[in-house]
Design a protein around this motif. Sequence first.
Motif, PDB file in Angstrom:
ATOM      1  N   ASN A   1     -57.723  -3.052 -50.294  1.00 60.86           N
ATOM      2  CA  ASN A   1     -56.668  -3.610 -51.140  1.00 60.86           C
ATOM      3  C   ASN A   1     -57.250  -4.447 -52.282  1.00 60.86           C
ATOM      4  O   ASN A   1     -56.793  -4.338 -53.424  1.00 60.86           O
ATOM      5  CB  ASN A   1     -55.701  -4.461 -50.316  1.00 60.86           C
ATOM      6  N   ILE A   2     -58.223  -5.279 -51.972  1.00 63.12           N
ATOM      7  CA  ILE A   2     -58.849  -6.109 -53.014  1.00 63.12           C
ATOM      8  C   ILE A   2     -59.476  -5.224 -54.084  1.00 63.12           C
ATOM      9  O   ILE A   2     -59.325  -5.474 -55.280  1.00 63.12           O
ATOM     10  CB  ILE A   2     -59.888  -7.066 -52.401  1.00 63.12           C
ATOM     11  N   HIS A   3     -60.169  -4.177 -53.665  1.00 68.65           N
ATOM     12  CA  HIS A   3     -60.792  -3.264 -54.631  1.00 68.65           C
ATOM     13  C   HIS A   3     -59.731  -2.599 -55.512  1.00 68.65           C
ATOM     14  O   HIS A   3     -59.897  -2.501 -56.729  1.00 68.65           O
ATOM     15  CB  HIS A   3     -61.628  -2.215 -53.908  1.00 68.65           C
ATOM     16  N   GLU A   4     -58.632  -2.160 -54.908  1.00 72.31           N
ATOM     17  CA  GLU A   4     -57.569  -1.507 -55.678  1.00 72.31           C
ATOM     18  C   GLU A   4     -56.916  -2.486 -56.657  1.00 72.31           C
ATOM     19  O   GLU A   4     -56.656  -2.140 -57.810  1.00 72.31           O
ATOM     20  CB  GLU A   4     -56.516  -0.916 -54.739  1.00 72.31           C
ATOM     21  N   TYR A   5     -56.646  -3.716 -56.215  1.00 72.99           N
ATOM     22  CA  TYR A   5     -56.036  -4.712 -57.103  1.00 72.99           C
ATOM     23  C   TYR A   5     -56.945  -5.044 -58.281  1.00 72.99           C
ATOM     24  O   TYR A   5     -56.495  -5.159 -59.417  1.00 72.99           O
ATOM     25  CB  TYR A   5     -55.707  -6.000 -56.346  1.00 72.99           C
ATOM     26  N   ARG A   6     -58.235  -5.192 -58.027  1.00 64.81           N
ATOM     27  CA  ARG A   6     -59.183  -5.490 -59.109  1.00 64.81           C
ATOM     28  C   ARG A   6     -59.278  -4.332 -60.091  1.00 64.81           C
ATOM     29  O   ARG A   6     -59.346  -4.546 -61.303  1.00 64.81           O
ATOM     30  CB  ARG A   6     -60.560  -5.806 -58.532  1.00 64.81           C
ATOM     31  N   THR A   7     -59.268  -3.102 -59.579  1.00 64.18           N
ATOM     32  CA  THR A   7     -59.324  -1.938 -60.451  1.00 64.18           C
ATOM     33  C   THR A   7     -58.079  -1.861 -61.327  1.00 64.18           C
ATOM     34  O   THR A   7     -58.172  -1.607 -62.529  1.00 64.18           O
ATOM     35  CB  THR A   7     -59.460  -0.653 -59.610  1.00 64.18           C
ATOM     36  N   GLU A   8     -56.896  -2.095 -60.741  1.00 61.73           N
ATOM     37  CA  GLU A   8     -55.659  -2.086 -61.517  1.00 61.73           C
ATOM     38  C   GLU A   8     -55.658  -3.188 -62.573  1.00 61.73           C
ATOM     39  O   GLU A   8     -55.269  -2.960 -63.720  1.00 61.73           O
ATOM     40  CB  GLU A   8     -54.452  -2.257 -60.588  1.00 61.73           C
ATOM     41  N   ARG A   9     -56.083  -4.386 -62.197  1.00 58.34           N
ATOM     42  CA  ARG A   9     -56.134  -5.498 -63.145  1.00 58.34           C
ATOM     43  C   ARG A   9     -57.073  -5.198 -64.307  1.00 58.34           C
ATOM     44  O   ARG A   9     -56.720  -5.401 -65.472  1.00 58.34           O
ATOM     45  CB  ARG A   9     -56.589  -6.778 -62.435  1.00 58.34           C
ATOM     46  N   ASP A  10     -58.259  -4.683 -63.994  1.00 53.12           N
ATOM     47  CA  ASP A  10     -59.219  -4.354 -65.049  1.00 53.12           C
ATOM     48  C   ASP A  10     -58.669  -3.280 -65.977  1.00 53.12           C
ATOM     49  O   ASP A  10     -58.878  -3.335 -67.192  1.00 53.12           O
ATOM     50  CB  ASP A  10     -60.551  -3.906 -64.443  1.00 53.12           C
ATOM     51  N   HIS A  11     -57.956  -2.300 -65.428  1.00 52.39           N
ATOM     52  CA  HIS A  11     -57.370  -1.242 -66.242  1.00 52.39           C
ATOM     53  C   HIS A  11     -56.304  -1.812 -67.181  1.00 52.39           C
ATOM     54  O   HIS A  11     -56.268  -1.488 -68.373  1.00 52.39           O
ATOM     55  CB  HIS A  11     -56.765  -0.149 -65.360  1.00 52.39           C
ATOM     56  N   ILE A  12     -55.435  -2.673 -66.646  1.00 52.38           N
ATOM     57  CA  ILE A  12     -54.386  -3.287 -67.470  1.00 52.38           C
ATOM     58  C   ILE A  12     -55.007  -4.109 -68.599  1.00 52.38           C
ATOM     59  O   ILE A  12     -54.586  -4.007 -69.760  1.00 52.38           O
ATOM     60  CB  ILE A  12     -53.451  -4.160 -66.599  1.00 52.38           C
ATOM     61  N   LEU A  13     -56.002  -4.917 -68.298  1.00 50.91           N
ATOM     62  CA  LEU A  13     -56.640  -5.738 -69.325  1.00 50.91           C
ATOM     63  C   LEU A  13     -57.342  -4.877 -70.372  1.00 50.91           C
ATOM     64  O   LEU A  13     -57.293  -5.171 -71.570  1.00 50.91           O
ATOM     65  CB  LEU A  13     -57.627  -6.723 -68.693  1.00 50.91           C
ATOM     66  N   ARG A  14     -57.986  -3.794 -69.941  1.00 48.17           N
ATOM     67  CA  ARG A  14     -58.670  -2.901 -70.879  1.00 48.17           C
ATOM     68  C   ARG A  14     -57.670  -2.234 -71.818  1.00 48.17           C
ATOM     69  O   ARG A  14     -57.889  -2.152 -73.029  1.00 48.17           O
ATOM     70  CB  ARG A  14     -59.485  -1.858 -70.106  1.00 48.17           C
ATOM     71  N   VAL A  15     -56.525  -1.777 -71.281  1.00 46.81           N
ATOM     72  CA  VAL A  15     -55.498  -1.148 -72.113  1.00 46.81           C
ATOM     73  C   VAL A  15     -54.939  -2.156 -73.112  1.00 46.81           C
ATOM     74  O   VAL A  15     -54.770  -1.837 -74.299  1.00 46.81           O
ATOM     75  CB  VAL A  15     -54.366  -0.557 -71.232  1.00 46.81           C
TER      76      VAL A  15
END
Length: 130
Positions: A60-74
Amino acid sequence: MSSTEVAVRHVVTFRGPTYRERIRLPLVQPLPENTLDPRYVTCESHRTACDCREAELAENIHEYRTERDHILRVLQEELAGHSTWAYTSRNDMEPSAACKCTGCRIVHRLGHYSIGGSVIVAEFDSGPTS
């Protein structure tokens, strides 16, 4: 015959009762990284910090960090060149000069100052106030 392999120590560190104190707990093997770990399926004695819970938490932590990084990059890509943040030469915020698009308003609400561009606005002296 000597071995060239180096034993890797797996340790979990917890904060102790005082701020600077650390409690180190050695492990026989590393904690599971996700639910694909074979220990996730074979876990039978569900308890605090058991293998299946650790696997699920790590995943879950890995998935949340990946989603957050994607949102910030976009957001960074879409708002490149926007004057999301506007300041005066005295480094005061000047909201009336900042971009008002939906993306910039979202960034303002999130408070991520590293997203979007900034602009220095010329100050106009309106004269003495009475």
